[in-house]
Design a protein around this motif. Structure first.
Motif, mmCIF file in Angstrom:
data_model
loop_
_atom_site.group_PDB
_atom_site.id
_atom_site.type_symbol
_atom_site.label_atom_id
_atom_site.label_comp_id
_atom_site.label_asym_id
_atom_site.label_seq_id
_atom_site.Cartn_x
_atom_site.Cartn_y
_atom_site.Cartn_z
ATOM 1 N N CYS A 119 0.835 -1.194 0.000
ATOM 2 C CA CYS A 119 0.000 0.000 0.000
ATOM 3 C C CYS A 119 0.876 1.253 0.000
ATOM 4 O O CYS A 119 1.839 1.345 0.750
ATOM 5 N N CYS A 124 -1.008 3.213 6.527
ATOM 6 C CA CYS A 124 -1.841 2.007 6.416
ATOM 7 C C CYS A 124 -1.314 0.910 7.331
ATOM 8 O O CYS A 124 -0.098 0.760 7.495
ATOM 9 N N THR A 126 -1.036 -2.074 6.855
ATOM 10 C CA THR A 126 -0.218 -3.079 6.161
ATOM 11 C C THR A 126 1.219 -2.615 5.934
ATOM 12 O O THR A 126 2.069 -3.413 5.568
ATOM 13 N N CYS A 145 -6.920 -0.610 -1.641
ATOM 14 C CA CYS A 145 -6.476 -1.263 -0.413
ATOM 15 C C CYS A 145 -7.700 -1.630 0.428
ATOM 16 O O CYS A 145 -8.566 -0.793 0.668
ATOM 17 N N CYS A 148 -7.196 0.541 4.122
ATOM 18 C CA CYS A 148 -7.311 2.004 4.246
ATOM 19 C C CYS A 148 -8.064 2.630 3.068
ATOM 20 O O CYS A 148 -8.223 3.847 3.020
HETATM 21 ZN ZN LIG Z 1 -3.671 0.632 2.684
#
Ligand SMILES: [Zn+2]
Length: 162
Positions: A119, A124, A126, A145, A148
Motif C-alpha cells: 500500500c 496504512c 499493512t 487497499c 485504508c
Molecule cells: Zn492501505
C-alpha cells in the motif's frame, strides 16, 4: 532414411514463433512498454541466471505494438498470472513443454490480490511494523487497499512487493 525433417509447414507461424523456447512460459500480447513490469512482477531481474527473452514494441495484429516475454524453465503459477492481469489484461499465457505449446490461457482479472502489492499509504496498517498481509480489491481501472481504502490507478507495478 527420409530427409523430410519434421517440417511444420507454417500453418500457424505465430505458434511456431512463440514456442521457440524448450520448456517454460511465453507471455504474449503484453501491452507495448509493459514487458519490464512483467519481469518485475515475476521477480525476475536476471541475478538468478534465469534465461529470459524480451521483445518490446513488436508489430502485432491485435495491437499496434506489443511486448512479448519468454521465460525458460518456469511455468507461471495462477497467482502470478492473476497479478500479471493487472498490468497486462490482454496477455496470453503459453505454457511450453518440449518446444510445443501445451496450454494457452488468457489472463483473468482476480477480484482480490493478497500479499502482492504494498500500500502506498504510509499510515496504512499493512505498511507498519505489524505483519499484516496486504490486500487489494481489483477495480475496473485500478486497485483499492482493503484496509485504508487507498485507490491506485497508475503505476501499479511500482507497488509490487519485492
Ligand atoms: Zn492501505
Amino acid at each position: 532414411m527420409s530427409d523430410d525433417h519434421d517440417h511444420h509447414d507454417g500453418n500457424d507461424d505465430h505458434e511456431l514463433r512463440v514456442s521457440k523456447i524448450r520448456d517454460g512460459t511465453v507471455i504474449d500480447h503484453v501491452r507495448g512498454g509493459q514487458a519490464l513490469n512483467v519481469l518485475a512482477i515475476l521477480g525476475i531481474d536476471g541475478t538468478n541466471g534465469e534465461e529470459v527473452s524480451v521483445g518490446m514494441n513488436v508489430p502485432s495484429n491485435r495491437f499496434a505494438r506489443k511486448d512479448i516475454v519468454k521465460v525458460e524453465g518456469r511455468e507461471l503459477s495462477q497467482d502470478e498470472v492473476d497479478v500479471l492481469s493487472l498490468i497486462a489484461p490482454d496477455a496470453t499465457i503459453n505454457i511450453v513443454r518440449d518446444y510445443d505449446v501445451v496450454e494457452k490461457h488468457r489472463v483473468e482479472r482476480p477480484d482480490v490480490v493478497e500479499g502482492v502489492l504494498s500500500c502506498p499509504n504510509a499510515g496504512c496498517i499493512t505498511t507498519g511494523d505489524e505483519p499484516v498481509t496486504s490486500r487489494f480489491t481489483v477495480l475496473e481501472d485500478g486497485v483499492r487497499c482493503s484496509y485504508c481504502e487507498t485507490i491506485v490507478r497508475e503505476e501499479i507495478a511500482s507497488l509490487i512487493e519485492t
